[in-house]
Design a protein around this motif. Structure first.
Motif, short mmCIF file in Angstrom:
data_model
loop_
_atom_site.label_atom_id
_atom_site.label_comp_id
_atom_site.label_asym_id
_atom_site.label_seq_id
_atom_site.Cartn_x
_atom_site.Cartn_y
_atom_site.Cartn_z
N TRP A 1 36.71 -33.11 17.30
CA TRP A 1 37.09 -31.65 17.73
C TRP A 1 36.88 -30.53 16.70
O TRP A 1 36.33 -29.32 17.24
N TRP B 1 33.14 -29.94 17.04
CA TRP B 1 32.86 -29.13 18.44
C TRP B 1 33.28 -27.64 18.19
O TRP B 1 32.55 -26.65 18.50
N TYR B 2 34.23 -27.27 17.44
CA TYR B 2 34.67 -25.91 17.07
C TYR B 2 33.89 -25.44 16.25
O TYR B 2 33.70 -24.14 16.30
N TRP C 1 30.69 -25.98 15.90
CA TRP C 1 29.59 -25.73 16.71
C TRP C 1 29.91 -24.39 17.55
O TRP C 1 28.92 -23.39 17.67
N LYS C 2 30.96 -24.02 18.12
CA LYS C 2 31.20 -23.05 18.84
C LYS C 2 31.37 -21.66 17.97
O LYS C 2 30.75 -20.66 18.26
N ASN D 1 25.05 -29.85 25.39
CA ASN D 1 25.11 -28.40 25.37
C ASN D 1 23.95 -27.67 24.94
O ASN D 1 23.39 -27.94 24.08
#
Length: 153
Positions: A12, A15-16, A18-19, A78
């Motif tokens: 998680w 992922w955050y 990366w965002k 993505n």
């Protein structure tokens, strides 16, 4: 209830990150790292809490276990794109049937024509990487246009 090991917040957090990286690169938005980690951890906890509140009929346990294992052996893909930058970003992560991250990759390249082009390039690159390095044959994406294109060519 799942073992504590399955509540690993690191995917998680990755992922955050990366965002947040995409927000910084493509929109010029800075995020506080500590807030980012706390938010990722809270999202992880919310996900597992939501899963625990849904009652499962006794006969569904075998199907649920099979489904959970099949979802774990998937490579998530993505692509990022904006019209105002020079680069597109690609990324993927593969978890094995034990839900452990085995491989991941990120890449920047010259901006593609559209967001869909970036997503498709990310999928192609991911598939090429998986052929060389793993038995993963399932891929997931959040790109609705790509899913629609594959489902109904």
């Amino acid at each position: 209830m799942e073992p504590e090991d399955d509540r690993d917040p690191y995917p998680w957090i990755i992922w955050y990150i990366w965002k947040a990286r995409n927000d910084k690169l493509f929109r010029g938005i800075d995020k506080d790292p500590l807030e980012l980690v706390r938010y990722a951890e809270s999202e992880c906890q919310a996900w597992y809490n939501a899963r625990e509140t849904i009652p499962v009929p006794p006969q569904a346990h075998i199907a649920e276990e099979t489904h959970a294992l099949s979802l774990s052996n998937i490579c998530m893909v993505n692509g990022s794109w904006t019209s105002t930058t020079k680069f597109s970003g690609l990324g993927w992560v593969w978890k094995d049937i034990m839900r452990k991250i085995q491989l991941m990759g990120t890449m920047n390249l010259r901006r593609r024509e559209t967001a869909l082009h970036s997503e498709l390039e990310a999928l192609q690159w991911t598939m090429e990487s998986m052929i060389q390095h793993s038995p993963c044959q399932r891929f997931g994406t959040d790109c609705k246009d790509m899913i629609a294109m594959i489902e109904q060519p």
